[in-house]
Design a protein around this motif. Structure first.
Motif, mmCIF file in Angstrom:
data_model
loop_
_atom_site.group_PDB
_atom_site.id
_atom_site.type_symbol
_atom_site.label_atom_id
_atom_site.label_comp_id
_atom_site.label_asym_id
_atom_site.label_seq_id
_atom_site.Cartn_x
_atom_site.Cartn_y
_atom_site.Cartn_z
ATOM 1 N N GLY A 258 -23.715 14.775 12.782
ATOM 2 C CA GLY A 258 -23.630 15.688 11.492
ATOM 3 C C GLY A 258 -23.756 14.791 10.218
ATOM 4 O O GLY A 258 -23.778 15.121 9.157
ATOM 5 N N SER A 259 -23.617 13.316 10.610
ATOM 6 C CA SER A 259 -23.528 12.323 9.522
ATOM 7 C C SER A 259 -24.784 12.369 8.765
ATOM 8 O O SER A 259 -25.990 12.392 9.530
ATOM 9 N N CYS A 260 -25.033 11.836 7.549
ATOM 10 C CA CYS A 260 -26.236 11.751 6.738
ATOM 11 C C CYS A 260 -26.404 10.378 6.631
ATOM 12 O O CYS A 260 -27.417 10.225 5.683
ATOM 13 N N SER A 261 -25.759 9.508 7.077
ATOM 14 C CA SER A 261 -25.914 8.209 6.682
ATOM 15 C C SER A 261 -27.169 7.532 7.124
ATOM 16 O O SER A 261 -27.936 8.174 8.005
ATOM 17 N N ALA A 262 -27.756 6.360 6.618
ATOM 18 C CA ALA A 262 -28.879 5.989 6.939
ATOM 19 C C ALA A 262 -28.915 5.441 8.355
ATOM 20 O O ALA A 262 -29.957 5.760 9.057
ATOM 21 N N ARG A 263 -27.866 4.674 8.924
ATOM 22 C CA ARG A 263 -28.039 4.545 10.341
ATOM 23 C C ARG A 263 -28.135 5.389 11.384
ATOM 24 O O ARG A 263 -28.988 5.459 12.181
ATOM 25 N N THR A 264 -27.261 6.795 10.969
ATOM 26 C CA THR A 264 -27.535 7.726 11.849
ATOM 27 C C THR A 264 -28.774 8.363 11.696
ATOM 28 O O THR A 264 -29.336 8.920 12.785
ATOM 29 N N LEU A 265 -29.443 8.600 10.812
ATOM 30 C CA LEU A 265 -30.824 8.994 10.635
ATOM 31 C C LEU A 265 -32.007 8.143 11.309
ATOM 32 O O LEU A 265 -32.776 8.478 11.732
ATOM 33 N N GLU A 266 -31.575 6.878 11.267
ATOM 34 C CA GLU A 266 -32.415 5.816 12.025
ATOM 35 C C GLU A 266 -32.276 6.253 13.613
ATOM 36 O O GLU A 266 -33.083 6.170 14.610
#
Length: 424
Positions: A258-266
């Motif tokens: 559920g996170s929208c952080s840059a690392r989670t998107l990676e």
């Protein structure tokens, strides 16, 4: 064995992160989700107990009340020292909740001074001249300036904390930290004599945090990220390594993000690029009444049972802004938590036994939906990202709760590709 230290974390992945830090320091550590009560039981022989709350973004009075309840519970279990764990990005609004909660914990403990440090060098968080860096960028220049709930647009910790408390805030600089434990202790006393209540300390390395931890050993309340907690843990006498325990070898594996952080998107992009099954949840469709959960479960039932799957509501900053524009920030977050919490329950009922969850609020929703109150903390897959072990009504579960910004880009695929032996 007597409980040595009690910790209050302001979100669930933060609790996991700091529990892993205590474990690295040689302390046998339990993690409790949510405000504990008289029926909450700790595993035997714990040196450290971490209470993971969902208080990071709640109204300040609620965060204070929940934290004080947790503090009283930890005191009742024998904890002589309380550690208040917040995010290594000092994630908070201009009015709290870091300042108000720390002040309340200190008032209850009757202490005049505390030490703060959000540095976490293995995750690229360092503090120099009172400014918080994310790798080689100031916090205010990093992707955290786009955080969906608490955008961090200032890097000066003394200024940030001063806006959240009526008490004096001051700095112990890196030159003092490098002179060692006694120099830091002397600086703490000097600040205290000058009426300073909150002392922010610089730290660039794990050695710096070990110095700060040893200097803070006698303070009734200490505050910071997992790095300072590990330094503090190392100041306690070691109790020896924990016994090994394997991951469950039966059952399926899944990721819920559920996170929208840059690392989670990676990490999502890497999982997708590897060819493994992934599904994006349509939050706007769910808000309009479409049965997004039913669609996701039908998709899941059609996948190869031997492969891990990923279901995510994460979005880029632009996509997130569009959803928030239609639903509002709070409602958009609530929709994501409801979707992924409900989905977690269905997946575990369908036989998922290894579950990786990305995002602090998401992790809170998932553990609540699963009825998981306490876990034993195991070995880390990446810094601050350990496996934990829980019993559920449908069987044993290996659960990894990942802060949005933590973990290597290949974390999802690497940890779930095949069962592996890990230690608790």
């Amino acid at each position: 064995m007597t409980l040595r230290i009690g910790c209050i974390a302001d979100d669930f992945t933060g609790g996991t992160d700091v529990a892993a830090a205590f474990r690295r320091a040689g302390l046998r550590t339990a993690l409790v989700f949510g405000t504990p009560d008289d029926a909450t039981v700790l595993p035997a022989d714990c040196d450290a107990a971490v209470i993971a709350l969902k208080s990071r973004s709640t109204p300040a009075d609620e965060a204070v009340a929940d934290s004080l309840t947790a503090q009283r519970w930890l005191w009742a279990k024998g904890a002589a020292q309380i550690y208040f764990k917040y995010c290594s990005t000092f994630d908070s609004t201009p009015h709290g909740n870091i300042g108000p909660v720390t002040d309340a914990l200190m008032d209850a403990a009757g202490t005049a001074t505390t030490l703060h440090c959000p540095a976490s060098p293995p995750n690229g968080r360092t503090v120099y001249q009172g400014h918080l860096f994310v790798h080689d960028q100031l916090l205010s220049d990093s992707p955290l300036r786009h955080h969906p709930l608490n955008p961090m647009t200032d890097s000066a910790l003394v200024r940030l904390l001063s806006a959240q408390t009526r008490h004096k805030v001051a700095l112990i600089d890196w030159a003092t930290v490098r002179r060692g434990v006694e120099a830091v202790r002397e600086a703490v006393v000097t600040h205290q004599q000058s009426g300073v209540r909150h002392i922010v300390a610089d730290a660039l390395t794990d050695d710096d945090l070990a110095v700060l931890g040893a200097a803070a050993l006698e303070l009734p309340v200490v505050a910071g990220a997992a790095g300072l907690a590990e330094g503090l843990g190392h100041a306690y006498p070691a109790t020896g390594p924990a016994a090994p325990e394997p991951l469950p070898r039966e059952g399926r594996a899944a990721v819920l993000a559920g996170s929208c952080s840059a690392r989670t998107l990676e990490q999502i992009a890497q999982f997708y690029a590897s060819g493994l099954p992934s599904l994006h949840l349509d939050v706007l469709a769910a808000a309009s009444g479409r049965d997004v959960i039913g669609e996701a479960l039908a998709w899941y039932d059609g996948q190869d049972a031997g492969l891990p799957v990923l279901v995510y509501a994460s979005a880029s900053p632009e996509e997130l802004a569009a959803v928030q524009a239609q639903l509002g920030v709070a409602e958009a977050a609530a929709q994501v938590e409801e979707l992924l919490g409900t989905l977690a329950s269905h997946l575990v009922e369908r036989g998922v036994r290894r579950l990786l969850v990305a995002g602090g609020e998401t992790s809170g929703a998932v553990t609540t939906a699963l009825g998981v109150r306490a876990v034993l903390v195991g070995q880390e897959a990446d810094p601050g990202v350990p496996w934990t072990y829980a019993a559920t009504k449908t069987g044993d579960l290996a659960l990894m709760l990942k802060s949005g910004n933590f973990g290597a880009p290949d974390l999802f695929t690497r940890t779930l590709a095949a069962p592996a032996e890990v230690a608790r």
